[in-house]
Design a protein around this motif. Structure first.
Motif, PDB file in Angstrom:
ATOM      1  N   VAL A  59     -26.151   1.228  18.261  1.00  0.00           N
ATOM      2  CA  VAL A  59     -25.002   1.536  17.415  1.00  0.00           C
ATOM      3  C   VAL A  59     -25.492   1.563  15.978  1.00  0.00           C
ATOM      4  CG1 VAL A  59     -22.693   0.824  16.683  1.00  0.00           C
ATOM      5  CG2 VAL A  59     -23.459   0.349  19.019  1.00  0.00           C
ATOM      6  N   THR A  60     -25.060   2.556  15.205  1.00  0.00           N
ATOM      7  CA  THR A  60     -25.445   2.618  13.796  1.00  0.00           C
ATOM      8  C   THR A  60     -24.210   2.615  12.903  1.00  0.00           C
ATOM      9  OG1 THR A  60     -25.560   5.052  13.850  1.00  0.00           O
ATOM     10  CG2 THR A  60     -27.605   3.818  14.239  1.00  0.00           C
ATOM     11  N   PHE A  61     -24.384   2.080  11.714  1.00  0.00           N
ATOM     12  CA  PHE A  61     -23.330   1.938  10.721  1.00  0.00           C
ATOM     13  C   PHE A  61     -23.792   2.668   9.457  1.00  0.00           C
ATOM     14  CE2 PHE A  61     -23.763  -1.649  13.542  1.00  0.00           C
ATOM     15  CZ  PHE A  61     -22.483  -1.788  14.064  1.00  0.00           C
ATOM     16  N   ASP A  62     -23.201   3.824   9.213  1.00  0.00           N
ATOM     17  CA  ASP A  62     -23.686   4.706   8.146  1.00  0.00           C
ATOM     18  C   ASP A  62     -25.181   4.966   8.318  1.00  0.00           C
ATOM     19  OD1 ASP A  62     -21.247   5.121   6.897  1.00  0.00           O
ATOM     20  OD2 ASP A  62     -21.478   3.408   5.539  1.00  0.00           O
ATOM     21  N   GLY A  63     -25.586   5.181   9.563  1.00  0.00           N
ATOM     22  CA  GLY A  63     -26.962   5.538   9.877  1.00  0.00           C
ATOM     23  C   GLY A  63     -27.926   4.375  10.003  1.00  0.00           C
ATOM     24  N   ARG A  64     -27.461   3.140   9.828  1.00  0.00           N
ATOM     25  CA  ARG A  64     -28.327   1.971   9.887  1.00  0.00           C
ATOM     26  C   ARG A  64     -27.924   1.077  11.056  1.00  0.00           C
ATOM     27  NH1 ARG A  64     -30.687   0.759   4.839  1.00  0.00           N
ATOM     28  NH2 ARG A  64     -30.404  -1.483   5.150  1.00  0.00           N
ATOM     29  N   THR A  65     -28.895   0.420  11.664  1.00  0.00           N
ATOM     30  CA  THR A  65     -28.597  -0.516  12.733  1.00  0.00           C
ATOM     31  C   THR A  65     -27.960  -1.775  12.151  1.00  0.00           C
ATOM     32  OG1 THR A  65     -30.735  -1.625  12.608  1.00  0.00           O
ATOM     33  CG2 THR A  65     -30.591   0.326  14.033  1.00  0.00           C
ATOM     34  N   ALA A  66     -27.451  -2.633  13.023  1.00  0.00           N
ATOM     35  CA  ALA A  66     -26.856  -3.888  12.576  1.00  0.00           C
ATOM     36  C   ALA A  66     -27.886  -4.740  11.837  1.00  0.00           C
ATOM     37  CB  ALA A  66     -26.278  -4.653  13.767  1.00  0.00           C
ATOM     38  N   ALA A  67     -29.114  -4.773  12.353  1.00  0.00           N
ATOM     39  CA  ALA A  67     -30.162  -5.571  11.711  1.00  0.00           C
ATOM     40  C   ALA A  67     -30.479  -5.032  10.323  1.00  0.00           C
ATOM     41  CB  ALA A  67     -31.416  -5.585  12.581  1.00  0.00           C
ATOM     42  N   GLN A  68     -30.515  -3.710  10.188  1.00  0.00           N
ATOM     43  CA  GLN A  68     -30.796  -3.105   8.891  1.00  0.00           C
ATOM     44  C   GLN A  68     -29.626  -3.292   7.913  1.00  0.00           C
ATOM     45  OE1 GLN A  68     -31.489   0.833  10.379  1.00  0.00           O
ATOM     46  NE2 GLN A  68     -33.730   0.627  10.345  1.00  0.00           N
ATOM     47  N   THR A  69     -28.417  -3.295   8.450  1.00  0.00           N
ATOM     48  CA  THR A  69     -27.233  -3.449   7.606  1.00  0.00           C
ATOM     49  C   THR A  69     -27.079  -4.880   7.119  1.00  0.00           C
ATOM     50  OG1 THR A  69     -26.131  -1.671   8.829  1.00  0.00           O
ATOM     51  CG2 THR A  69     -24.731  -3.126   7.515  1.00  0.00           C
ATOM     52  N   GLY A  70     -27.340  -5.837   8.014  1.00  0.00           N
ATOM     53  CA  GLY A  70     -27.192  -7.248   7.663  1.00  0.00           C
ATOM     54  C   GLY A  70     -25.848  -7.785   8.104  1.00  0.00           C
ATOM     55  N   ARG A  71     -25.825  -9.041   8.574  1.00  0.00           N
ATOM     56  CA  ARG A  71     -24.603  -9.609   9.115  1.00  0.00           C
ATOM     57  C   ARG A  71     -23.497  -9.717   8.046  1.00  0.00           C
ATOM     58  NH1 ARG A  71     -24.446  -8.553  13.988  1.00  0.00           N
ATOM     59  NH2 ARG A  71     -22.593  -9.877  14.004  1.00  0.00           N
ATOM     60  N   ARG A  72     -23.876 -10.082   6.846  1.00  0.00           N
ATOM     61  CA  ARG A  72     -22.865 -10.257   5.801  1.00  0.00           C
ATOM     62  C   ARG A  72     -22.215  -8.926   5.435  1.00  0.00           C
ATOM     63  NH1 ARG A  72     -21.289 -14.305   2.802  1.00  0.00           N
ATOM     64  NH2 ARG A  72     -20.373 -13.941   0.750  1.00  0.00           N
TER      65      ARG A  72
END
Length: 266
Positions: A59-72
């Motif tokens: 799953v990506t969030f604006d093209g980034r994975t959860a790890a790349q996006t960061g939990r916060r």
């Protein structure tokens, strides 16, 4: 925030729930996830929230994975309303709603005027202001759901994910909640909700995703998704259709033998 799934698969208890699901969720749309029990609606919602790990795909969030996006950043960007969130302490409703502001506060940050203002807006929007002083454990199921909705709204995130938000509500509050979710999307947020009431889904949602047979059976505007063939394949039912005030409604009428359904090819 744009959320996308890429050949997403999920399992539960060793059983495949979802297989090779490719979807995109855009800001400004109210999307309903529908389908029979066990079709993977809650599983998909948790994956979209970054609360579960897929068996395969991503799953990506604006093209980034959860790890790349960061939990916060995810916590600030996505508000999640579960079916029934447990509350283990005798909290007042207002204190529970205030927990929705945690992603905006630093480790040592106190409660700000902006936090209080957000809580007031959320309580008013969810029609829960009069419940603010009640202990959550004393609330009815419908009152509790409205307070939990207020907690999600207090986050003021660009994405709202709601799991069966109208299940415990009386008819009047069901209509109000669906109108609220639609209006939230109209203001630019992405809203995704798990729903079982097909008439509410048809009336209020911009888009429906019908899950069945391990994948997406149909995806699109309600009129394209809620066809007799799709409902027969997914639910094994025939429906009675009508129109009121220029808006369609459909009532599950009787069960039919349901053939094995095959998901759409993305």
């Amino acid at each position: 925030m744009r959320i996308e799934t890429h050949t997403l698969s999920a399992t539960a208890g060793g059983r495949a729930i979802l297989t090779d699901v490719n979807l995109a969720f855009e800001p400004g749309a109210f999307t309903g996830l529908i389908g029979p029990n066990g079709a993977g609606k809650t599983t998909l919602l948790r994956l979209l929230a970054g609360l579960a790990e897929p068996a395969a795909g991503r799953v990506t969030f604006d093209g980034r994975t959860a790890a790349q996006t960061g939990r916060r950043a995810l916590a600030r960007g996505i508000a999640y309303l579960p079916q029934s969130g447990p509350v283990h302490w005798p909290l007042r409703a207002e204190a529970l709603v205030l927990l929705g502001r945690l992603p905006h506060r630093g480790a040592l940050g106190g409660i700000t005027a902006a936090d209080h203002a957000a809580v007031e807006r959320a309580l008013a929007t969810a029609d829960a202001t009069h419940l603010r002083g009640r202990i959550v454990g004393t609330l009815s199921g419908g009152e509790r759901m409205r307070v939990l909705l207020a907690r999600a709204l207090a986050t003021e995130a660009p994405v709202l994910l709601a799991d069966e938000p109208v299940a415990a509500l009386d008819p009047g509050h069901q209509l109000a909640c669906m109108a609220l979710l639609r209006d939230t999307a109209r203001r630019g947020s992405g809203v995704v909700a798990v729903l079982h009431d097909l008439t509410l889904a048809a009336r209020f949602c911009d888009r429906l995703i019908l899950l069945s047979g391990g994948g997406v059976l149909a995806d699109g505007p309600p009129a394209r998704v809620l066809t007799d063939a799709h409902l027969r394949a997914a639910y094994g039912i025939a429906v009675h259709r009508g129109e009121a005030g220029g808006e369609p409604f459909l009532l599950p009428w009787h069960a039919l033998p349901s053939p094995t359904c095959q998901p759409e090819t993305p």
